[in-house]
Design an enzyme around this catalytic site. Structure first.
Site, PDB file in Angstrom:
ATOM      1  N   CYS A   1      86.681  75.963 -48.370  1.00  0.00           N
ATOM      2  CA  CYS A   1      87.124  74.663 -48.879  1.00  0.00           C
ATOM      3  C   CYS A   1      85.949  73.792 -49.301  1.00  0.00           C
ATOM      4  CB  CYS A   1      87.972  73.943 -47.841  1.00  0.00           C
ATOM      5  SG  CYS A   1      87.141  73.654 -46.266  1.00  0.00           S
TER       6      CYS A   1
ATOM      7  N   GLU B   1      93.191  69.096 -42.692  1.00  0.00           N
ATOM      8  CA  GLU B   1      91.945  69.422 -43.413  1.00  0.00           C
ATOM      9  C   GLU B   1      92.366  70.285 -44.581  1.00  0.00           C
ATOM     10  OE1 GLU B   1      89.242  71.061 -45.162  1.00  0.00           O
ATOM     11  OE2 GLU B   1      89.020  72.398 -43.449  1.00  0.00           O
TER      12      GLU B   1
ATOM     13  N   GLY C   1      99.819  70.774 -46.839  1.00  0.00           N
ATOM     14  CA  GLY C   1      99.548  69.605 -46.019  1.00  0.00           C
ATOM     15  C   GLY C   1     100.547  68.485 -46.258  1.00  0.00           C
TER      16      GLY C   1
ATOM     17  N   THR D   1      96.350  71.553 -49.935  1.00  0.00           N
ATOM     18  CA  THR D   1      96.879  70.198 -50.024  1.00  0.00           C
ATOM     19  C   THR D   1      98.396  70.212 -50.169  1.00  0.00           C
ATOM     20  OG1 THR D   1      94.827  69.288 -50.931  1.00  0.00           O
ATOM     21  CG2 THR D   1      96.859  68.101 -51.439  1.00  0.00           C
TER      22      THR D   1
END
Length: 472
Positions: free
Chosen positions: A279, A245, A228, A225
């Site tokens: 994940c 993702e 991301g 994250t």
């Protein structure tokens, strides 16, 4: 088709390119270098983008059927090299060879199934005065940034959809696991027209160069994250499209009517598959207080039968943590948990050399413990007691993540009523981690942005174009 499994090059415009600088790729089971990957420069990236952009018009003008046929040829060529690719994947990633072979086979399956997707022109209105069509047009050049836990399979979540929709492609593997992806890039160069499929490996500088490059129209990324967020920030400068993702801290909820003997094995692998480096693994296990003690006993009983070891050893079922950074992170998490007096229900055995961490189960830690609130991404999982369904739903949703979750029990209507209230992209009932190229996959909250898989995922690689005709 693959010239040598010992030499690794970039693939740019259909040619294999060497670089002056390389990085050593480490086998996490032995800490030995198993190959040297090229480090792409800014110039290499510029050349790849130029090649991809030059190839785009002709590739986009081909029919879905023509593009699909080449993707199927690509899948068959990978399948023909499955043994060599799987061995290389185990050396650089660490997972047991049987799991590496399964990953290559799954990648082939994903390519073939994704090649069947289609987007067609839709007529939105047809009257005496007006005719309106909706078209899906490719974006241009796509950058696919792939993680180290499933470097081949997760690449295939992106590659066929990007190509099938008419885009050209630059694939960037993780610096920790670039070798198998580079070899697959060699295979691609014998199948696709020059410039359609390019592969660049590099160090930590390459990712930001791709996300910030003005000649790349979309980035599809799988990873953390934190990364991301950086990609979204970089892409915002020129409104580059993104699919992200990201991380997960998935809850598994064990209902009191569950048949413990039947579910222990699938739940264990739902927690510890790939040494916890998945994940969508279950990372917080909520067990009803009525069955908690029995569940813990059965889980430990099964955990004792699982062997952790070098992926090339046939008896190994779990391999090492993939890289030193992640290894130190998980070790620190375990160390802090012990310093804080948390109770450990089980710590298994693992080799002392290499990046190995044994299967580790924490017994009912506090809700604010790091082992509960963070995504460990390693073989350590907390078991947590709950009493009411309202309580467990609230606790399961008490996370910044919302990727997946699972519910286990005989009362399907009860399980579904709980599933309806979980804030996640996918909820499995009496299974975990089941994905399909025909089913949309994406996360809620900080677990992602956009969809992978299915026709919905295919649309993410296109723009919508409306054509209106005034017939008056």
């Amino acid at each position: 088709m693959i010239k040598s499994m010992d030499e690794f090059t970039l693939t740019i415009n259909g040619k294999q390119i060497e670089t002056k600088e390389t990085i050593g790729v480490i086998n996490p089971a032995t800490e030995e270098i198993v190959g040297h990957a090229p480090v792409a420069s800014k110039n290499d990236l510029d050349l790849a983008v130029k090649a991809a952009r030059s190839a785009f018009p002709k590739w986009a003008s081909r029919s879905f059927e023509e593009r699909s046929e080449l993707i199927l040829q690509f899948a068959n060529a990978i399948s023909e090299n499955q043994k060599e690719l799987a061995s290389l994947l185990t050396l650089e990633q660490g997972k047991p060879l049987s799991f590496a072979e399964r990953e290559i086979n799954m990648a082939v399956y994903w390519l073939k199934e994704s090649a069947n997707h289609r987007l067609s022109t839709e007529v939105l209105e047809e009257s005496e005065t007006t005719y309106i069509e909706k078209h899906y047009t490719p974006l241009g050049v796509v950058g696919a940034i792939v993680p180290w836990n499933f470097p081949v399979l997760l690449a295939m979540f992106k590659i066929p959809l990007a190509l099938l929709s008419g885009n050209t492609l630059i694939v960037k593997p993780s610096p920790y696991t670039p070798l198998t992806t580079l070899k697959i890039g060699e295979i691609a160069s014998t199948i696709f027209p020059d410039g359609v499929y390019n592969t660049l490996s590099g160090d930590d500088a390459l990712g930001p160069m791709i996300t910030g490059h003005p000649g790349i129209d979309k980035v599809s990324f799988t990873g953390s994250t934190a990364t991301g967020k950086k990609i979204m920030e970089s892409a915002a400068k020129n409104l580059k499209r993104v699919t992200l993702e990201l991380g997960g801290n998935d809850a598994a909820i064990i209902l009191p009517d569950v048949s413990i003997d039947e579910v222990i094995q699938p739940i264990f692998w739902g927690m510890f598959l790939n040494s916890g480096q998945v994940c969508i693994n279950a990372k917080r296990i909520f067990v009803h207080h009525d069955i908690y003690d029995k569940f813990v006993d059965k889980l430990i009983e099964y955990a004792k039968t699982v062997r952790v070891g070098n992926g090339l050893e046939p008896a190994s079922q779990l391999g090492p943590v993939q890289n030193l950074v992640q290894y130190k992170k998980v070790k620190n998490l375990i160390k802090e948990a012990k310093q804080n007096g948390l109770k450990f229900a089980f710590e298994g055995e693992a080799p002392r050399s290499g990046y190995f961490i044994p299967v580790t189960i924490v017994d009912n830690p506090p809700e604010n413990a790091r082992v509960v609130t963070e995504e460990a991404f390693g073989p350590i999982v907390p078991l947590l007691k709950y009493q009411s369904y309202e309580e467990v739903i609230e606790r399961a949703n008490r996370s910044q993540y919302g990727l997946g979750g699972s519910i286990w029990g005989k009362d399907i209507e009860l399980a579904k009523s709980i599933a309806d209230k979980l804030e996640t992209g996918t909820v499995w009932i009496n299974e975990i981690g089941a994905l399909s190229p025909t089913i949309p996959f994406g996360g809620h909250k900080q677990s992602g942005y956009g969809i992978e898989g299915s026709v919905e995922g295919l649309k993410e690689y296109t723009n919508t174009k409306i054509i209106r005709i005034n017939k008056r």
